[in-house]
Design an enzyme around this catalytic site. Structure first.
Site, PDB file in Angstrom:
ATOM      1  N   SER A  55       0.861  -1.176   0.000  1.00 19.37           N
ATOM      2  CA  SER A  55       0.000   0.000   0.000  1.00 19.37           C
ATOM      3  C   SER A  55       0.895   1.222   0.000  1.00 19.37           C
ATOM      4  O   SER A  55       2.077   1.122   0.311  1.00 19.37           O
ATOM      5  CB  SER A  55      -0.890   0.018   1.242  1.00 19.37           C
ATOM      6  OG  SER A  55      -1.739   1.144   1.228  1.00 19.37           O
ATOM      7  N   ARG A 303      -0.260  -4.046  -7.090  1.00 19.99           N
ATOM      8  CA  ARG A 303      -1.487  -4.732  -6.661  1.00 19.99           C
ATOM      9  C   ARG A 303      -2.685  -4.009  -7.254  1.00 19.99           C
ATOM     10  O   ARG A 303      -2.626  -2.809  -7.583  1.00 19.99           O
ATOM     11  CB  ARG A 303      -1.625  -4.768  -5.145  1.00 19.99           C
ATOM     12  CG  ARG A 303      -1.699  -3.422  -4.481  1.00 19.99           C
ATOM     13  CD  ARG A 303      -2.269  -3.492  -3.073  1.00 19.99           C
ATOM     14  NE  ARG A 303      -3.693  -3.817  -3.077  1.00 19.99           N
ATOM     15  CZ  ARG A 303      -4.472  -3.736  -2.002  1.00 19.99           C
ATOM     16  NH1 ARG A 303      -3.954  -3.366  -0.847  1.00 19.99           N
ATOM     17  NH2 ARG A 303      -5.747  -4.026  -2.069  1.00 19.99           N
ATOM     18  N   THR A 339      -6.799   1.326   4.641  1.00 18.61           N
ATOM     19  CA  THR A 339      -6.401   0.594   5.846  1.00 18.61           C
ATOM     20  C   THR A 339      -7.397   0.796   6.980  1.00 18.61           C
ATOM     21  O   THR A 339      -7.813  -0.158   7.646  1.00 18.61           O
ATOM     22  CB  THR A 339      -4.997   1.039   6.289  1.00 18.61           C
ATOM     23  OG1 THR A 339      -4.072   0.781   5.237  1.00 18.61           O
ATOM     24  CG2 THR A 339      -4.572   0.281   7.535  1.00 18.61           C
ATOM     25  N   CYS A 493      -0.004  -6.382 -17.450  1.00 14.67           N
ATOM     26  CA  CYS A 493       0.661  -7.105 -16.369  1.00 14.67           C
ATOM     27  C   CYS A 493       1.903  -6.352 -15.930  1.00 14.67           C
ATOM     28  O   CYS A 493       2.767  -6.039 -16.755  1.00 14.67           O
ATOM     29  CB  CYS A 493       1.051  -8.510 -16.822  1.00 14.67           C
ATOM     30  SG  CYS A 493       2.050  -9.397 -15.601  1.00 14.67           S
ATOM     31  N   CYS A 516       4.877 -13.734 -11.233  1.00 11.06           N
ATOM     32  CA  CYS A 516       3.628 -13.118 -10.778  1.00 11.06           C
ATOM     33  C   CYS A 516       3.767 -12.518  -9.380  1.00 11.06           C
ATOM     34  O   CYS A 516       4.214 -13.186  -8.444  1.00 11.06           O
ATOM     35  CB  CYS A 516       2.516 -14.154 -10.793  1.00 11.06           C
ATOM     36  SG  CYS A 516       0.928 -13.555 -10.202  1.00 11.06           S
ATOM     37  N   CYS A 519      -0.968  -9.492  -8.247  1.00  7.37           N
ATOM     38  CA  CYS A 519      -1.744  -8.241  -8.266  1.00  7.37           C
ATOM     39  C   CYS A 519      -3.179  -8.466  -8.721  1.00  7.37           C
ATOM     40  O   CYS A 519      -4.037  -7.642  -8.447  1.00  7.37           O
ATOM     41  CB  CYS A 519      -1.057  -7.198  -9.135  1.00  7.37           C
ATOM     42  SG  CYS A 519      -1.206  -7.487 -10.911  1.00  7.37           S
ATOM     43  N   CYS A 522      -4.647  -9.277 -14.314  1.00  2.00           N
ATOM     44  CA  CYS A 522      -5.050 -10.090 -15.464  1.00  2.00           C
ATOM     45  C   CYS A 522      -6.443 -10.674 -15.267  1.00  2.00           C
ATOM     46  O   CYS A 522      -7.249 -10.741 -16.205  1.00  2.00           O
ATOM     47  CB  CYS A 522      -4.027 -11.190 -15.722  1.00  2.00           C
ATOM     48  SG  CYS A 522      -3.711 -12.271 -14.301  1.00  2.00           S
TER      49      CYS A 522
END
Length: 547
Positions: A55, A303, A339, A493, A516, A519, A522
């Protein structure tokens, strides 16, 4: 197949992010206050608590203070208060700062902290364990278990040591069943099991589509003279076109560290847009690059972000469980914060589950949870922000004007609620109608390529395992995605997972699943929803330090 070993708990929580840990902590607090002893287990697919947490982050401590009032004295890693807000509109060569008196309240961060959310979750994990919560990192919840009456009965962790072709290897260890009276799903954005639950229990009936962004982030160590502790900078405009939703963040943390990132709304239309390259280009702007001169990049990650807001929230409960945090989509896009919302949603779900367990109920619907949410300050906050994203997708200039009217004139209480009309996978135009975008080559000092970036995300997967990026129909990547959209998965991606390779004159899609970073972009943006992200072997994926 041999029967799996099973463990029994009162509550199982899937995911050790802020919402999952808040759920577990609040449950155990209530047990201590009222003399109960309900068992609580948290399973986490990352190698440790915080490994997969990414984050910005500017953290509003409101919910944390409700959950753990002595967090400062107990050493929570929130050490750098925000000292200054700057909001810039960027053109390709210039920047224009919005006077702070003109900023809507959602863009001001007085009382908040610049911090690593991963480190905060690590600390929350210690608080949970001190209360008696059992936390099992490295175990991915891969399957929802159902009772005979159709209610959720718990989850099963994935088998370990399965080879690429489905065979058992020498490392094989069968997954376990975790049975619970209530199961709380806190997987984060586009949760694999949460998505299945939404479909099975029709949690989105009558609800608009969820809409998403992709957030890309780097952590830098900068020269002391470039560091302004507590400075928060947000930008809009360049390098994105005015019709594309997105913007940047630049947060000065403690210890000469700066978190810099870029968010692109996944409702964009041009299949040639490359979010990672837009991020790299953004750092070259004259108003931005100076912060990084003489510095070094420490880490990278990405992400997806659930940005639909209140009108995109699904039904939160189903027989035997609930969705919390970003598994439901509680992020406040206007504040660029989630959060505090995640923690509050976990607390509300915990209080509902505790009341049900105290009344000797099990596997029914926790209807008091959505009722408590509607009566909470969190609902009020999300209601005030509900029109932000729908206005901003109308373009930078119209969106900025209307958000100003909505937030400053009406203070979030306008007598209308806008809707999201299209899911993100429905918005791409064919390549014949799109303009290709040329991006500069990385210099390896300020700007980088994706593969070197994945390296500093500390991403690792056991290579001898089935690919966790699966295709419903293997023909679609070539016959549709390449033919119609020029293979957008090779660009959206952020980790270089997807490549078009040509063998004997015939193109095919190559999936480099080991790259990968989890996130889920895709799974969200694929035009035919042909790519499905499933849970890889536990412990795989990124290992983010200080992110």
């Amino acid at each position: 197949m041999a029967e799996r070993e099973a463990m029994e708990f009162d509550v199982v929580v899937v995911g050790a992010g802020p919402s999952g840990l808040a759920t577990a902590i609040r449950l155990k607090q209530l047990c201590a206050e009222q003399g109960k002893d309900f068992s609580v287990c948290v399973v986490e697919k990352g190698s440790e608590v915080g490994a997969h947490i990414l984050s910005g982050a500017v953290i509003d401590p409101r919910a944390l203070t409700e959950l753990l009032p002595k967090w400062k004295e107990d050493g929570a890693p929130l050490n750098q208060p925000v000292t200054e807000d700057r909001f810039l509109f960027l053109t390709d060569k210039s920047s224009y700062r919005t006077p702070n008196w003109m900023l809507p309240a959602c863009f001001t961060n007085h009382g908040c902290y610049t911090a690593s959310l991963g480190n905060l979750c690590r600390w929350l994990g210690t608080q949970a364990e001190a209360l008696g919560v059992e936390i099992y990192p490295g175990f991915a919840a891969a399957e929802v278990l159902y009772a005979e009456d159709g209610s959720v009965r718990g989850v099963a962790t994935g088998d370990m040591g399965i080879g690429k072709h489905g065979e058992k290897t020498a490392r094989y260890a069968q997954g376990m069943e975790l049975h619970a009276k209530y199961t709380v799903f806190a997987e984060g954005c586009r949760g694999n099991l949460g998505r299945q639950l939404e479909a099975r229990f029709r949690l989105r009936d009558g609800v608009g589509p969820q809409v998403y962004g992709i957030g890309l982030k780097e952590l830098w160590e900068v020269k002391p003279e470039k560091h302004v502790p507590g400075l928060v900078v947000h930008t809009a405009g360049w390098p994105l076109e005015s019709d594309t939703y997105g913007g940047s963040f630049l947060y000065h943390l403690e210890n000469n560290q700066v978190a810099v990132g870029f968010v692109v709304g996944l409702g964009y239309t041009n299949p040639y847009l490359h979010p990672f390259e837009e991020f790299q280009r953004y750092k070259t702007h004259p108003a931005i690059r100076g912060f990084f001169e003489g510095g070094r990049r420490i880490s990278y990650g990405a992400r997806a972000i659930a940005a639909g807001g209140l009108q995109s929230l699904p039904k939160l409960t189903f027989p035997g469980g609930a969705l919390v945090g970003d598994d439901a989509g509680f992020l406040n896009a206007s504040r660029i914060k989630g959060t505090h919302a995640a923690i509050k949603s976990g607390m509300l779900a915990a209080e509902s589950a505790f009341a049900a367990l105290s009344a000797s109920r099990a596997n029914d619907e926790l209807s008091s949870y959505p009722d408590a949410f509607r009566a909470s300050w969190l609902h009020g906050e999300l209601h005030r922000a509900r029109n932000f994203k729908p206005w901003m997708v109308k373009g930078l200039y119209v969106g900025t004007l209307m958000v100003g009217i909505d937030q400053v004139v009406f203070r979030g209480k306008a007598p209308w609620t806008l809707s999201h009309h299209l899911a993100d996978h429905e918005t791409l135009v064919p390549k014949a109608s799109a303009t290709p975008i040329t991006y500069p080559k990385p210099d390896g000092v300020l700007t980088f390529d994706r593969l070197s970036s994945v390296f500093v995300s500390n991403t690792n997967h056991e290579e001898d395992q089935p690919a966790h990026l699966t295709l419903k129909d293997p023909r679609i990547p070539i016959e549709v995605n390449l033919a119609v959209y020029d293979a957008p998965e090779t660009r959206y991606c952020p980790a270089g997972v997807y490549e078009i390779v040509t063998e004997g004159g015939t193109p095919r899609l190559q999936i480099n699943a080991q790259n990968c970073v989890h996130c889920k972009t895709c799974d969200i943006k694929d035009p035919r929803q042909n790519i499905v992200w499933v849970t890889p072997e536990g412990g795989g994926g990124p290992n983010y330090p200080n992110m």
